[in-house]
Motif scaffolding. Sequence first.
Motif, PDB file in Angstrom:
ATOM      1  N   ALA A   1       0.845  -1.192   0.000  1.00  0.00           N
ATOM      2  CA  ALA A   1       0.000   0.000   0.000  1.00  0.00           C
ATOM      3  C   ALA A   1       0.883   1.245   0.000  1.00  0.00           C
ATOM      4  O   ALA A   1       0.640   2.199  -0.746  1.00  0.00           O
ATOM      5  CB  ALA A   1      -0.930  -0.009   1.215  1.00  0.00           C
ATOM      6  N   ALA A   2       1.941   1.221   0.800  1.00  0.00           N
ATOM      7  CA  ALA A   2       2.850   2.373   0.861  1.00  0.00           C
ATOM      8  C   ALA A   2       3.506   2.618  -0.494  1.00  0.00           C
ATOM      9  O   ALA A   2       3.662   3.761  -0.916  1.00  0.00           O
ATOM     10  CB  ALA A   2       3.919   2.148   1.929  1.00  0.00           C
ATOM     11  N   ALA A   3       3.849   1.532  -1.178  1.00  0.00           N
ATOM     12  CA  ALA A   3       4.497   1.671  -2.485  1.00  0.00           C
ATOM     13  C   ALA A   3       3.528   2.291  -3.492  1.00  0.00           C
ATOM     14  O   ALA A   3       3.898   3.172  -4.269  1.00  0.00           O
ATOM     15  CB  ALA A   3       4.989   0.316  -2.980  1.00  0.00           C
ATOM     16  N   ASP A   4       2.280   1.856  -3.452  1.00  0.00           N
ATOM     17  CA  ASP A   4       1.280   2.400  -4.371  1.00  0.00           C
ATOM     18  C   ASP A   4       1.034   3.886  -4.083  1.00  0.00           C
ATOM     19  O   ASP A   4       0.983   4.715  -4.992  1.00  0.00           O
ATOM     20  CB  ASP A   4      -0.031   1.613  -4.242  1.00  0.00           C
ATOM     21  N   PHE A   5       0.929   4.184  -2.814  1.00  0.00           N
ATOM     22  CA  PHE A   5       0.717   5.566  -2.368  1.00  0.00           C
ATOM     23  C   PHE A   5       1.851   6.458  -2.874  1.00  0.00           C
ATOM     24  O   PHE A   5       1.637   7.563  -3.377  1.00  0.00           O
ATOM     25  CB  PHE A   5       0.628   5.570  -0.841  1.00  0.00           C
ATOM     26  N   LYS A   6       3.071   5.944  -2.768  1.00  0.00           N
ATOM     27  CA  LYS A   6       4.241   6.703  -3.214  1.00  0.00           C
ATOM     28  C   LYS A   6       4.185   6.956  -4.730  1.00  0.00           C
ATOM     29  O   LYS A   6       4.481   8.050  -5.200  1.00  0.00           O
ATOM     30  CB  LYS A   6       5.509   5.933  -2.844  1.00  0.00           C
ATOM     31  N   THR A   7       3.781   5.924  -5.481  1.00  0.00           N
ATOM     32  CA  THR A   7       3.662   6.082  -6.926  1.00  0.00           C
ATOM     33  C   THR A   7       2.659   7.180  -7.272  1.00  0.00           C
ATOM     34  O   THR A   7       2.893   8.003  -8.149  1.00  0.00           O
ATOM     35  CB  THR A   7       3.216   4.749  -7.570  1.00  0.00           C
ATOM     36  N   VAL A   8       1.529   7.174  -6.557  1.00  0.00           N
ATOM     37  CA  VAL A   8       0.514   8.201  -6.802  1.00  0.00           C
ATOM     38  C   VAL A   8       1.075   9.588  -6.489  1.00  0.00           C
ATOM     39  O   VAL A   8       0.930  10.522  -7.276  1.00  0.00           O
ATOM     40  CB  VAL A   8      -0.758   7.933  -5.949  1.00  0.00           C
ATOM     41  N   LEU A   9       1.770   9.692  -5.346  1.00  0.00           N
ATOM     42  CA  LEU A   9       2.312  11.003  -4.956  1.00  0.00           C
ATOM     43  C   LEU A   9       3.258  11.575  -6.001  1.00  0.00           C
ATOM     44  O   LEU A   9       3.282  12.768  -6.251  1.00  0.00           O
ATOM     45  CB  LEU A   9       3.048  10.901  -3.614  1.00  0.00           C
ATOM     46  N   LYS A  10       4.051  10.679  -6.614  1.00  0.00           N
ATOM     47  CA  LYS A  10       5.011  11.158  -7.617  1.00  0.00           C
ATOM     48  C   LYS A  10       4.297  11.758  -8.832  1.00  0.00           C
ATOM     49  O   LYS A  10       4.861  12.550  -9.560  1.00  0.00           O
ATOM     50  CB  LYS A  10       5.929  10.026  -8.063  1.00  0.00           C
ATOM     51  N   LYS A  11       3.058  11.327  -9.032  1.00  0.00           N
ATOM     52  CA  LYS A  11       2.315  11.876 -10.169  1.00  0.00           C
ATOM     53  C   LYS A  11       1.686  13.221  -9.853  1.00  0.00           C
ATOM     54  O   LYS A  11       1.219  13.918 -10.744  1.00  0.00           O
ATOM     55  CB  LYS A  11       1.225  10.887 -10.599  1.00  0.00           C
ATOM     56  N   THR A  12       1.644  13.567  -8.569  1.00  0.00           N
ATOM     57  CA  THR A  12       0.948  14.800  -8.204  1.00  0.00           C
ATOM     58  C   THR A  12       1.828  16.026  -8.249  1.00  0.00           C
ATOM     59  O   THR A  12       1.335  17.137  -8.180  1.00  0.00           O
ATOM     60  CB  THR A  12       0.405  14.717  -6.760  1.00  0.00           C
TER      61      THR A  12
END
Lengths: 145, 439
Positions: free
Chosen positions: A22-33
């Motif tokens: 979940a943390a890895a997915d969250f991080k991926t999303v953040l990089k797109k923001t």
Amino acid sequence: MTEQLVLNYSIAGDDFTKAGEAAADFKTVLKKTGVPPDIIRRAAICMYEGEINMVIHADGGDAEIIIGADKIEIILADRGPGIPDIELAMQEGYTTAPENIRSLGFGAGMGLPNMKRYSDGFDIKSAPGVGTTVKMTIMLPKNRE
Amino acid sequence: MEILHSVTLDVEKCKGCTTCIKHCPTEAIRVRRGKAQILSQRCIDCGQCVRVCPHHAKKVVCDPFDMLKDFEYKIALPAPSFYGQFKNINDVNIILGGLLKIGFDSVFEVSKAAEMLSDLTRKTIKEPKDMRRPVISSACPAAVRLIRMRYPNLVENVMPQIAPVELAAILSRKQAAAETGLSPDKIGVFFITPCPAKVTGARYPIGGMPRVIDGAFSMTAIYKKIVGVINETEEPEALSSSGIMGIGWAVTGGESAALLNDTHLAVDGIENIKKVLEDIEDGRLPEIEFVELNACTQGCVGGCLTVENPYIAKTRIKRLMKYLPVSRNKFESGVGNKNLVTWDNQLKYSPVWRLGEDTTDALEKLNKINELYESLPGLDCASCGAPSCKAFAEDIVLGIASEEDCIFRMRERMQYLSGMGDADSYLPPPFRKSGEAQK
């Protein structure tokens, strides 16, 4: 209305191989923001530590993350055994993780202290037998550029 | 800066199948009008698509060999992985001699420059913490480009140092100019490369330093030229001057081993690299001092411009190294000036994955993407030309695809327009909803 992005994760308790997903997915999303890199790092650490805690101690739980234009909120709620002495649990190096988990490199007693250190707002509520809820806030800089 | 990638498409051969888009580690390919198009900004020239394309439609554009004639004095810079390509050749000198037979005036081994750089790094890594730990090697350009676009928190960990081939180019040109009296621009310096990432790296040095390599030839092309002119029985001239540490760079672990410390990690394969970088980013590898990254399996011997299977090449490299001295080159005597090998600037994050101008805009797009994604079939069939439903949803929101590119969406629409039959009859078996699911 200010734009918000809500992410929900259900953290499985019995599966160490999935811990951190979940943390890895969250991080991926953040990089797109376009959130600044140092904030991505802090938010990812907070989420990762929280996720691991829920896996180790609480047989999993739920994570809700709200990303807004001015802040990120991470709310982790579990129905685990709860923490009898929060002050003690917040001390660096204090751990109740069993030996088999520590041998995997987890449970060094830095989870909660790190979550507090890397967030701008940290709130923990826990009741033995009921569960624990941790709410972390990470502030975002005012609209850049 | 818009760069010209070395990995390109042979339009004639491309059938528009979806193999490459599914294998691309940075989701940099889309199929449009029956042909695979590379999204330049996202491509790291790793060569994965070259390996997997069943029609050999992905090709690597190297430089033409006849450009040698544009120079008065020609120097070959063979990558150490080149030594692993030859059967029955147990002496590096025979291979280097072969290069002189096909038109080069001299050779300068990249492994020699690698030894000098290893010597320097052995010292700098012990210095007080002037760099973020772990220090990440900058030798594999594909790995460095991946970091630059995906790991904003790690750009400062990348060692701001030129690659061995760049140092080899600088030193050999200088040496040749001194020996021949020719002006440096009359001297051609040519890299024999195992991979496309290094072709692009030769044209556009990753650290933003000036270009020092005149041309890059694929290992396969040069192999074909010299395999017929060398044989294992000849008594070669002693041309090689590198040892185990330099030649070892050809395989994963070689660069790290040359540092003589045991707190390093040597990782190969893009997917493995991604996992390790995630761990480093989250501070999960505190005990590691140095990380060697190779985009190709087994290291440079696994590059897509090599001839031999990487495992065999690796065994040969090990055999060639057997009776060599550990190291034959020092930084101090070979180069001396640290500034010569240090990038002027730290690597910069290039946010090609950012969705919007600001956070609000990006969040709005992410919400739309999630909403769209929920409504897509989730089969990741790639018929729309994007590698997955998620990537497709992103493409729609970014305006480079339309919702009706999804064949399932199109069926629904056709059914709506024709107004007859039930929905299921328009769907392929995996998506029909009526009838019992069989256990």
